[in-house]
Motif scaffolding. Sequence first.
Motif, mmCIF file in Angstrom:
data_model
loop_
_atom_site.group_PDB
_atom_site.id
_atom_site.type_symbol
_atom_site.label_atom_id
_atom_site.label_comp_id
_atom_site.label_asym_id
_atom_site.label_seq_id
_atom_site.Cartn_x
_atom_site.Cartn_y
_atom_site.Cartn_z
ATOM 1 N N LEU A 146 1.101 -1.326 0.085
ATOM 2 C CA LEU A 146 0.051 0.203 0.129
ATOM 3 C C LEU A 146 0.789 1.156 -0.190
ATOM 4 C CD1 LEU A 146 -2.662 -1.148 2.454
ATOM 5 C CD2 LEU A 146 -2.784 -1.464 -0.174
ATOM 6 N N PRO A 147 1.879 1.444 0.731
ATOM 7 C CA PRO A 147 2.789 2.744 0.524
ATOM 8 C C PRO A 147 3.181 2.809 -0.719
ATOM 9 C CG PRO A 147 3.098 1.303 2.674
ATOM 10 C CD PRO A 147 2.452 0.696 1.772
ATOM 11 N N SER A 148 3.920 1.922 -1.421
ATOM 12 C CA SER A 148 4.279 2.192 -2.831
ATOM 13 C C SER A 148 3.162 2.438 -3.610
ATOM 14 C CB SER A 148 4.919 0.749 -3.423
ATOM 15 O OG SER A 148 6.357 0.938 -2.842
ATOM 16 N N GLN A 149 1.856 1.862 -3.553
ATOM 17 C CA GLN A 149 0.969 2.019 -4.526
ATOM 18 C C GLN A 149 0.459 3.574 -4.212
ATOM 19 O OE1 GLN A 149 -0.863 0.319 -6.548
ATOM 20 N NE2 GLN A 149 -0.272 -1.931 -6.360
ATOM 21 N N ARG A 150 0.237 3.986 -3.012
ATOM 22 C CA ARG A 150 -0.129 5.155 -2.815
ATOM 23 C C ARG A 150 0.882 6.302 -3.358
ATOM 24 N NH1 ARG A 150 -1.805 3.287 2.085
ATOM 25 N NH2 ARG A 150 0.018 3.722 3.216
ATOM 26 N N LEU A 151 2.347 5.950 -3.281
ATOM 27 C CA LEU A 151 3.270 6.893 -4.020
ATOM 28 C C LEU A 151 2.933 6.719 -5.516
ATOM 29 C CD1 LEU A 151 5.876 8.684 -3.985
ATOM 30 C CD2 LEU A 151 7.202 6.509 -3.781
ATOM 31 N N ALA A 152 2.521 5.818 -5.889
ATOM 32 C CA ALA A 152 2.764 5.721 -7.474
ATOM 33 C C ALA A 152 1.591 6.292 -8.009
ATOM 34 C CB ALA A 152 2.548 4.283 -7.737
ATOM 35 N N ALA A 153 0.324 6.300 -7.168
ATOM 36 C CA ALA A 153 -0.889 7.147 -7.470
ATOM 37 C C ALA A 153 -0.586 8.623 -7.411
ATOM 38 C CB ALA A 153 -2.116 6.476 -6.427
ATOM 39 N N GLN A 154 -0.095 9.132 -6.112
ATOM 40 C CA GLN A 154 0.519 10.580 -6.187
ATOM 41 C C GLN A 154 1.204 11.080 -7.192
ATOM 42 O OE1 GLN A 154 2.685 10.507 -2.371
ATOM 43 N NE2 GLN A 154 0.808 10.174 -1.325
ATOM 44 N N LEU A 155 2.175 10.301 -7.798
ATOM 45 C CA LEU A 155 2.865 10.603 -8.987
ATOM 46 C C LEU A 155 2.260 10.491 -10.239
ATOM 47 C CD1 LEU A 155 6.417 9.341 -7.577
ATOM 48 C CD2 LEU A 155 5.331 11.648 -7.746
ATOM 49 N N GLY A 156 1.055 10.035 -10.159
ATOM 50 C CA GLY A 156 0.188 10.044 -11.673
ATOM 51 C C GLY A 156 0.470 8.485 -12.411
ATOM 52 N N PHE A 157 1.029 7.529 -11.700
ATOM 53 C CA PHE A 157 0.990 6.143 -12.200
ATOM 54 C C PHE A 157 -0.581 5.672 -12.120
ATOM 55 C CE2 PHE A 157 5.437 6.727 -11.299
ATOM 56 C CZ PHE A 157 6.128 6.188 -12.357
ATOM 57 N N ALA A 158 -0.887 4.793 -13.504
ATOM 58 C CA ALA A 158 -2.081 4.150 -13.244
ATOM 59 C C ALA A 158 -1.927 2.874 -13.852
ATOM 60 C CB ALA A 158 -2.784 5.009 -14.462
ATOM 61 N N LYS A 159 -2.493 2.002 -13.283
ATOM 62 C CA LYS A 159 -2.602 0.533 -13.510
ATOM 63 C C LYS A 159 -2.945 0.195 -15.006
ATOM 64 C CE LYS A 159 -4.539 -4.083 -12.378
ATOM 65 N NZ LYS A 159 -5.333 -4.696 -11.076
ATOM 66 N N VAL A 160 -2.065 -0.766 -15.718
ATOM 67 C CA VAL A 160 -2.243 -1.195 -17.163
ATOM 68 C C VAL A 160 -2.352 -2.364 -17.501
ATOM 69 C CG1 VAL A 160 -1.391 1.232 -18.180
ATOM 70 C CG2 VAL A 160 0.211 -0.799 -17.491
ATOM 71 N N ALA A 161 -1.841 -3.104 -16.339
ATOM 72 C CA ALA A 161 -2.006 -4.667 -16.339
ATOM 73 C C ALA A 161 -1.591 -5.300 -15.046
ATOM 74 C CB ALA A 161 -0.794 -5.153 -17.326
ATOM 75 N N GLN A 162 -1.857 -6.545 -15.005
ATOM 76 C CA GLN A 162 -1.429 -7.400 -13.813
ATOM 77 C C GLN A 162 -0.857 -8.597 -14.173
ATOM 78 O OE1 GLN A 162 -4.787 -7.743 -11.107
ATOM 79 N NE2 GLN A 162 -3.320 -8.244 -9.350
ATOM 80 N N VAL A 163 0.367 -8.624 -13.595
ATOM 81 C CA VAL A 163 1.107 -9.959 -14.112
ATOM 82 C C VAL A 163 1.405 -10.869 -13.046
ATOM 83 C CG1 VAL A 163 2.291 -8.874 -16.051
ATOM 84 C CG2 VAL A 163 3.385 -8.802 -13.671
ATOM 85 N N ARG A 164 1.495 -12.190 -13.112
ATOM 86 C CA ARG A 164 1.821 -13.096 -12.041
ATOM 87 C C ARG A 164 3.080 -14.094 -12.405
ATOM 88 N NH1 ARG A 164 -1.079 -14.852 -7.751
ATOM 89 N NH2 ARG A 164 -2.927 -13.984 -8.580
#
Length: 184
Positions: A146-164
Amino acid sequence: MMIEDIVAPRLILRHMSADFLQACLRGDIDAAAAALGCQPDAGWLAEGELMAMRLDDMAQQPEYAPWSVRAMLRRDDLAMVGHINFHTLPGHPYLRGHGDVELGYAVYPAFRRLGYAREALLAMAGWAAGQGGVQRLVLSIAPDNLPSQRLAAQLGFAKVAQVRDDEGCEEVLTADWPLSGASI
């Protein structure tokens, strides 16, 4: 080959040379400290797999070295607070068209939630834009980080895919340079 530091307001992002990585893998902390110019953090010394991978990457593609792993050093005391790197040179096929280059980073527990990840990401992204014309950045972050997800969102990153993969599930996020909220 001497690779210049990337300097941010509170951080120096110093390239981890092959000599440094080899010394760390041998457990020769004195040689590692001499090569880096400061004591490596215990958190870094546990990253043997990453060290070996980046050594191999630089051996196979010497031009990758400036894009490889860098120590996040606090400017006032040279404490190693984490590390950051581009996973490949810009334009690598594994990015599947999502962006120009992927960044990865870690901040050691004692230094988290102090803005070091943000500062390092912005400095590296700015360097990549200036050096390699990078316009679209990629991050892969575990959904529960969650901390990295929040930072990414604050910087304008958006989800484009999910990989496993063998290590679990990661969300692939992209953002264009300059990043939104890009002040340090």
